[in-house]
Design a protein around this motif. Structure first.
Motif, PDB file in Angstrom:
ATOM      1  N   MET A 119      -1.173  -3.340   6.151  1.00 42.81           N
ATOM      2  CA  MET A 119      -0.905  -3.259   7.486  1.00 42.81           C
ATOM      3  C   MET A 119       0.611  -4.056   7.839  1.00 42.81           C
ATOM      4  SD  MET A 119      -4.296  -3.931   9.511  1.00 42.81           S
ATOM      5  CE  MET A 119      -6.013  -3.488   8.778  1.00 42.81           C
ATOM      6  N   LYS A 120       1.283  -4.122   7.287  1.00 43.04           N
ATOM      7  CA  LYS A 120       2.715  -4.717   7.260  1.00 43.04           C
ATOM      8  C   LYS A 120       3.807  -3.925   6.605  1.00 43.04           C
ATOM      9  CE  LYS A 120       1.538  -9.217   8.857  1.00 43.04           C
ATOM     10  NZ  LYS A 120       1.999 -10.391   9.060  1.00 43.04           N
ATOM     11  N   GLU A 121       4.816  -3.916   7.011  1.00 38.43           N
ATOM     12  CA  GLU A 121       5.907  -3.046   6.508  1.00 38.43           C
ATOM     13  C   GLU A 121       6.429  -3.921   5.311  1.00 38.43           C
ATOM     14  OE1 GLU A 121       4.998  -0.027   8.602  1.00 38.43           O
ATOM     15  OE2 GLU A 121       6.721  -0.030   7.320  1.00 38.43           O
ATOM     16  N   ALA A 122       6.989  -3.102   4.351  1.00 36.25           N
ATOM     17  CA  ALA A 122       7.809  -3.495   3.231  1.00 36.25           C
ATOM     18  C   ALA A 122       9.089  -4.102   3.560  1.00 36.25           C
ATOM     19  CB  ALA A 122       7.984  -2.457   2.120  1.00 36.25           C
ATOM     20  N   ALA A 123       9.502  -5.193   3.201  1.00 33.37           N
ATOM     21  CA  ALA A 123      10.705  -5.903   3.477  1.00 33.37           C
ATOM     22  C   ALA A 123      11.841  -4.953   2.778  1.00 33.37           C
ATOM     23  CB  ALA A 123      10.740  -7.581   2.958  1.00 33.37           C
ATOM     24  N   GLU A 124      11.835  -4.828   1.384  1.00 33.29           N
ATOM     25  CA  GLU A 124      12.709  -4.108   0.855  1.00 33.29           C
ATOM     26  C   GLU A 124      12.117  -2.989  -0.181  1.00 33.29           C
ATOM     27  OE1 GLU A 124      11.148  -7.141  -1.774  1.00 33.29           O
ATOM     28  OE2 GLU A 124      11.802  -4.863  -2.140  1.00 33.29           O
ATOM     29  N   PRO A 125      12.673  -1.804  -0.189  1.00 35.18           N
ATOM     30  CA  PRO A 125      11.921  -0.787  -0.871  1.00 35.18           C
ATOM     31  C   PRO A 125      12.115  -0.920  -2.329  1.00 35.18           C
ATOM     32  CG  PRO A 125      14.237  -0.127  -0.204  1.00 35.18           C
ATOM     33  CD  PRO A 125      14.230  -1.590   0.250  1.00 35.18           C
ATOM     34  N   SER A 126      11.990  -1.904  -2.925  1.00 34.29           N
ATOM     35  CA  SER A 126      12.240  -1.959  -4.335  1.00 34.29           C
ATOM     36  C   SER A 126      11.018  -1.329  -5.022  1.00 34.29           C
ATOM     37  CB  SER A 126      12.536  -3.306  -4.945  1.00 34.29           C
ATOM     38  OG  SER A 126      11.328  -4.203  -4.805  1.00 34.29           O
ATOM     39  N   VAL A 127      11.306  -0.649  -6.237  1.00 33.14           N
ATOM     40  CA  VAL A 127      10.261  -0.081  -6.930  1.00 33.14           C
ATOM     41  C   VAL A 127       9.373  -1.191  -7.903  1.00 33.14           C
ATOM     42  CG1 VAL A 127       9.595   1.671  -8.674  1.00 33.14           C
ATOM     43  CG2 VAL A 127      11.268   2.223  -6.995  1.00 33.14           C
TER      44      VAL A 127
ATOM     45  N   ALA B  34       0.852  -1.011   0.051  1.00 33.71           N
ATOM     46  CA  ALA B  34       0.012   0.111   0.014  1.00 33.71           C
ATOM     47  C   ALA B  34       0.940   1.256   0.054  1.00 33.71           C
ATOM     48  CB  ALA B  34      -0.959  -0.061   1.176  1.00 33.71           C
ATOM     49  N   LYS B  35       2.287   1.098   0.778  1.00 35.85           N
ATOM     50  CA  LYS B  35       2.879   2.319   0.584  1.00 35.85           C
ATOM     51  C   LYS B  35       3.642   2.666  -0.595  1.00 35.85           C
ATOM     52  CE  LYS B  35       3.192   3.227   5.625  1.00 35.85           C
ATOM     53  NZ  LYS B  35       2.742   2.151   5.898  1.00 35.85           N
ATOM     54  N   LYS B  36       4.128   1.084  -1.170  1.00 33.60           N
ATOM     55  CA  LYS B  36       5.091   1.287  -2.448  1.00 33.60           C
ATOM     56  C   LYS B  36       4.222   1.647  -3.566  1.00 33.60           C
ATOM     57  CE  LYS B  36       7.041  -2.985  -1.908  1.00 33.60           C
ATOM     58  NZ  LYS B  36       7.669  -4.059  -2.224  1.00 33.60           N
ATOM     59  N   ASN B  37       2.738   1.237  -3.857  1.00 34.32           N
ATOM     60  CA  ASN B  37       2.423   1.598  -4.983  1.00 34.32           C
ATOM     61  C   ASN B  37       0.881   1.418  -4.362  1.00 34.32           C
ATOM     62  OD1 ASN B  37       1.114   1.714  -7.484  1.00 34.32           O
ATOM     63  ND2 ASN B  37       2.675   0.547  -8.542  1.00 34.32           N
ATOM     64  N   PRO B  38       0.171   2.653  -3.919  1.00 34.16           N
ATOM     65  CA  PRO B  38      -1.216   2.651  -3.443  1.00 34.16           C
ATOM     66  C   PRO B  38      -2.047   2.175  -4.389  1.00 34.16           C
ATOM     67  CG  PRO B  38      -0.121   4.752  -3.172  1.00 34.16           C
ATOM     68  CD  PRO B  38       0.809   3.949  -3.915  1.00 34.16           C
ATOM     69  N   LEU B  39      -1.800   2.631  -5.673  1.00 34.54           N
ATOM     70  CA  LEU B  39      -3.026   2.244  -6.733  1.00 34.54           C
ATOM     71  C   LEU B  39      -3.200   0.677  -6.965  1.00 34.54           C
ATOM     72  CD1 LEU B  39      -5.208   3.493  -8.552  1.00 34.54           C
ATOM     73  CD2 LEU B  39      -3.524   3.535 -10.495  1.00 34.54           C
ATOM     74  N   VAL B  40      -2.015   0.074  -6.815  1.00 32.40           N
ATOM     75  CA  VAL B  40      -1.956  -1.304  -7.443  1.00 32.40           C
ATOM     76  C   VAL B  40      -2.678  -2.080  -6.037  1.00 32.40           C
ATOM     77  CG1 VAL B  40      -0.828  -3.274  -7.619  1.00 32.40           C
ATOM     78  CG2 VAL B  40      -0.187  -1.385  -8.945  1.00 32.40           C
ATOM     79  N   ALA B  41      -2.364  -1.809  -4.954  1.00 29.99           N
ATOM     80  CA  ALA B  41      -2.695  -2.128  -3.656  1.00 29.99           C
ATOM     81  C   ALA B  41      -4.288  -1.923  -3.586  1.00 29.99           C
ATOM     82  CB  ALA B  41      -1.960  -1.534  -2.542  1.00 29.99           C
ATOM     83  N   PHE B  42      -4.768  -0.743  -3.975  1.00 30.07           N
ATOM     84  CA  PHE B  42      -6.168  -0.655  -4.132  1.00 30.07           C
ATOM     85  C   PHE B  42      -6.997  -1.648  -4.873  1.00 30.07           C
ATOM     86  CE2 PHE B  42     -10.085   1.202  -2.989  1.00 30.07           C
ATOM     87  CZ  PHE B  42     -10.898   1.716  -4.318  1.00 30.07           C
TER      88      PHE B  42
END
Lengths: 478, 100, 171
Positions: free
Chosen positions: A432-440, A364-372
């Motif tokens: 609700m979980k944190e991303a493991a690695e910040p890849s795009v 949700a933080k990396k790419n909110p549109l795809v998550a939605f």
């Protein structure tokens, strides 16, 4: 002896087959491999255009001595196949390049498999039916194993091949018994001959029906014939899994409906009684076993098994109304499933497989549109209103309740609620979980198109439910 | 005259033996051969029906079944060879990379 | 027992025995060899049923092409450790029970099979008057033209598949 063959009726299939042939040949000369894919899409669109213009001009009818028909039934299923094919081609464009799969053969096999499915939908004779099933399945066996270096792909191909060939043998045995009882393989003539036979030979007809249901149970992955599905869906390339869980499943349902409703209409009570325990066990096993999966492709495989169970409830009342609800459900499920797989495909990037649930943490933080959008797909698969999945289940359950299968529907609703656990677990990971690695996450344009189409349809079909259902009912009437 | 039912019973017996071989053997090639046995049993029943019902549909169906069996054999063996290259075993119960 | 029945009894016993031999051989090459004899018996049964063209096709395609392909593959996959391995799976009882269930369910019901529909037009005399191949060809190219064309596509797919799965890696 020769009568004028009305070749116009075969035009959609012919166009698709010629596109497949063109793709193999042009792959040798074209440098840019995406062109091959676009030729495939163009062919599919042309074929769809001709199909629907033929239908609207009233050209429907049988050809080749009643071996192949173009009617509303087959046209609705062909619409599902076109959507499945075009979306699969779009989501394969980048995936194929990442996985280094030879593209000419891949796209042509997809096109041939789709032609097989269209032949299956329009078959009016058991011979054409069998050959259509084989054409579709053989292409898929190859596609499942096309990533030759990957051991999972090899394993998927082996399991799919052996169990698919096993089920074809069962299908053939059923066809042979039917031929022996009636002297013909044409579906309409089989129905007439079975009516004339009456109660004589009823036992043997029942055996033939059992063989048919077994064979179709394998193809659709009903329990207890579902063993191949999780392994094959997990091991095959993701775009192929997207195709396998949508188009061929619908094609198997099309064939099942054609055979059970048209050929064996006289034994409707018997085959409804056989399918009833299969559906509820399928829903149960699919929903329960999906709870413990950590691989998202495997989870979607068990979800596909459960959805096949829900869809097969549409067979039980034995009426056209219930069947319309079933094909409505199939269309909705397929669109949403393709959307979900589109998201799974874009998670695959260099070095990351993207198939475990943990890869979705923090999306949700990396790419909110795809998550939605993934949230929309998961909600729709669960059956939460006002999305399309709820509408699909609602109509099927209503039809079953009206026919008196109340206990079955209550159990199905309970399992529907259970399924929320594993669908919404993906949403929990994303939000609700944190991303493991910040890849795009790179979303290619073709996949953007697919995601837009599928999510919009998931919302629209939920808000305006009757549009698709009326279209389904009208198709079944011709 | 040989009654039709004898042929059908023979076909059913061969089919059952084929199913037995498919479910029981470990070696993938033997599983494949059992499948060919099943297809042959169905062919026998088609030809028997074609003779007793005096219709050519059965024989033509066998023609197509043999064609598809040949195509399936080619694809199946290709898949087997690719699998063997990566994983030098032909025993079905050692194929368990994908659990379940 | 009339002569045709004696012949059929021989074929039935031979086919059943051969098929049991095929599924129980340890060495795949032996299995393929017994399968070859089985196919020849099946071709004999087709001759018995007045299907001469099919008998020839059975021997040429099944015994002559498919089995040879199997043998090639068995030879390619150099299986040396066969002698020490188990033949059957751990849960072979399940397979045995399933097939015995098949037999006990199917045989009583199918044993009562009689000819239900009215006879068609291709009696033995008519087929023999025109010749086997002429009859099959006439029917295949007029009534069953569509399946014929689809079968050609299936063969194309199989060629594509065999090539794409086994070709050497291109750099």
């Amino acid at each position: 002896m020769f009568e004028t063959i009305n070749m116009k009726i075969l035009l959609p299939e012919l166009i698709l087959i010629c596109t497949g042939l063109a793709v193999i040949l042009l792959d040798l000369v074209l440098r840019k491999k995406e062109t091959v894919a676009f030729i495939g899409v163009a062919g599919a669109l042309l074929s769809a255009y001709y199909n629907f213009s033929l239908m609207s001009l009233g050209w429907s009818g049988a050809v080749f001595q009643n071996m192949f028909v173009l009617d509303g039934y087959s046209s609705f299923f062909k619409l599902i196949f076109y959507i499945s094919l075009i979306i699969t081609i779009f989501i394969s464009l980048n995936y194929i390049k990442t996985e280094r799969v030879s593209s000419g053969e891949y796209y042509s096999l997809l096109l041939f498999s789709a032609s097989g499915m269209m032949i299956m939908a329009g078959a009016a004779d058991f011979m054409v039916l069998y050959l259509g099933i084989e054409l579709m399945s053989l292409s898929l066996y190859i596609l499942a194993g096309i990533m030759r270096e990957r051991r999972t792909s090899n394993e998927a191909a082996i399991k799919y091949f052996f169990l698919g060939a096993f089920s074809s043998a069962f299908l053939l045995f059923g066809i042979s018994l039917t031929y022996g009882l009636t002297g013909t393989t044409s579906i309409i003539e089989v129905a007439e001959a079975l009516n004339r036979l009456g109660p004589a030979g009823r036992n043997i007809t029942l055996i033939a029906v059992i063989f048919f249901v077994t064979a179709f149970g394998f193809k659709v992955a009903l329990v207890p014939f579902h063993m191949w599905a999780p392994d094959v869906y997990e091991g095959a390339p993701t775009s192929v899994t997207a195709f396998m869980s949508t188009g061929p499943k619908a094609a198997a349902f099309a064939v099942m409906g054609r055979v059970l409703f048209y050929a064996f209409g006289a034994l409707q009570l018997q085959w409804s009684a056989i399918i009833e325990p299969l559906s509820i066990v399928t829903i149960a096993v699919g929903s329960i076993l999906a709870l413990s999966q950590t691989n998202i492709k495997r989870m979607l495989a068990y979800s596909a098994i459960a959805h096949a169970g829900y869809a097969s409830i549409g067979f039980l009342p034995g009426t056209q109304e219930a069947f319309a609800a079933m094909i409505n459900y199939l269309m909705i499920y397929i669109i949403v499933n393709l959307g979900a797989f589109a998201v799974v495909v874009i998670m695959r990037r260099e070095g990351i497989m993207g198939e475990e649930l943990s890869d979705y943490s923090g999306l949700a933080k990396k790419n909110p549109l795809v998550a939605f959008l993934m949230l929309i797909f998961m909600f729709s698969l669960t059956g939460i209103p006002p999305l399309a999945g709820f509408i699909g289940k609602f109509y099927i359950f209503m039809g079953a309740v009206e026919a008196g299968y109340t206990k079955l529907v209550i159990a199905a609703v309970i399992f529907s609620a259970v399924s929320a656990f594993f669908y919404l677990r993906v949403v929990v990971y994303m939000y609700m979980k944190e991303a493991a690695e910040p890849s795009v996450l790179i979303v290619p344009h073709s996949v953007k198109l697919v995601l837009a189409f599928t999510s919009i349809m998931a919302i629209l079909l939920g808000i305006f439910p009757s549009v698709l259902l009326d279209f389904a009912r009208a198709s079944l009437l011709g | 005259m040989v009654p039709l039912s004898w042929y059908i019973v023979l076909s059913a017996v061969l089919f059952s033996i084929g199913v037995f071989g498919f479910l029981v053997r470990r070696n993938l090639i033997m599983i494949f051969l059992s499948m060919e046995l099943m297809l042959n049993s169905v062919n026998i029943s088609f030809v028997a029906f074609s003779h007793y019902l005096q219709s050519m549909t059965g024989q033509v169906m066998v023609f197509f079944v043999i064609t598809v069996a040949a195509a399936e054999a080619a694809i199946g063996l290709a898949i087997l060879i690719v699998f063997y290259k990566n994983n030098p075993t032909l025993n079905s119960d050692e194929i368990n990379l994908l659990k379940g | 027992m009339t002569l045709p029945q004696i012949f059929f009894a021989y074929f039935a016993v031979a086919l059943t025995g051969l098929s049991l031999l095929v599924v129980t051989r340890r060495n795949p090459v032996h299995g393929v060899m017994w399968m070859l004899i089985l196919f020849i018996h099946v071709a004999g049964l087709y001759l018995f049923l007045n299907a001469e063209f099919l008998a020839a096709i059975q021997i040429i395609v099944y015994a002559g092409a498919i089995l040879v392909l199997y043998l090639f593959v068995v030879m390619l996959l150099n299986l040396k450790k066969i002698e020490k391995e188990r033949k059957f799976q751990h849960i072979w009882i399940v397979g045995l029970l399933v097939s015995v269930a098949f037999l006990t369910l199917l045989i009583p019901l199918l044993g009562k099979f009689s000819v239900y529909p009215p006879p068609g037009e291709y009696s033995v005399e008519r087929i023999n008057s025109e010749g086997q191949i002429m009859t099959v060809g006439r029917v295949l190219y007029t009534k069953f033209l569509l399946p014929f064309e689809i079968a050609s596509l299936i063969l194309l797919v199989s060629i594509i598949g065999a090539v794409v799965l086994s070709k050497r890696k291109l750099n």
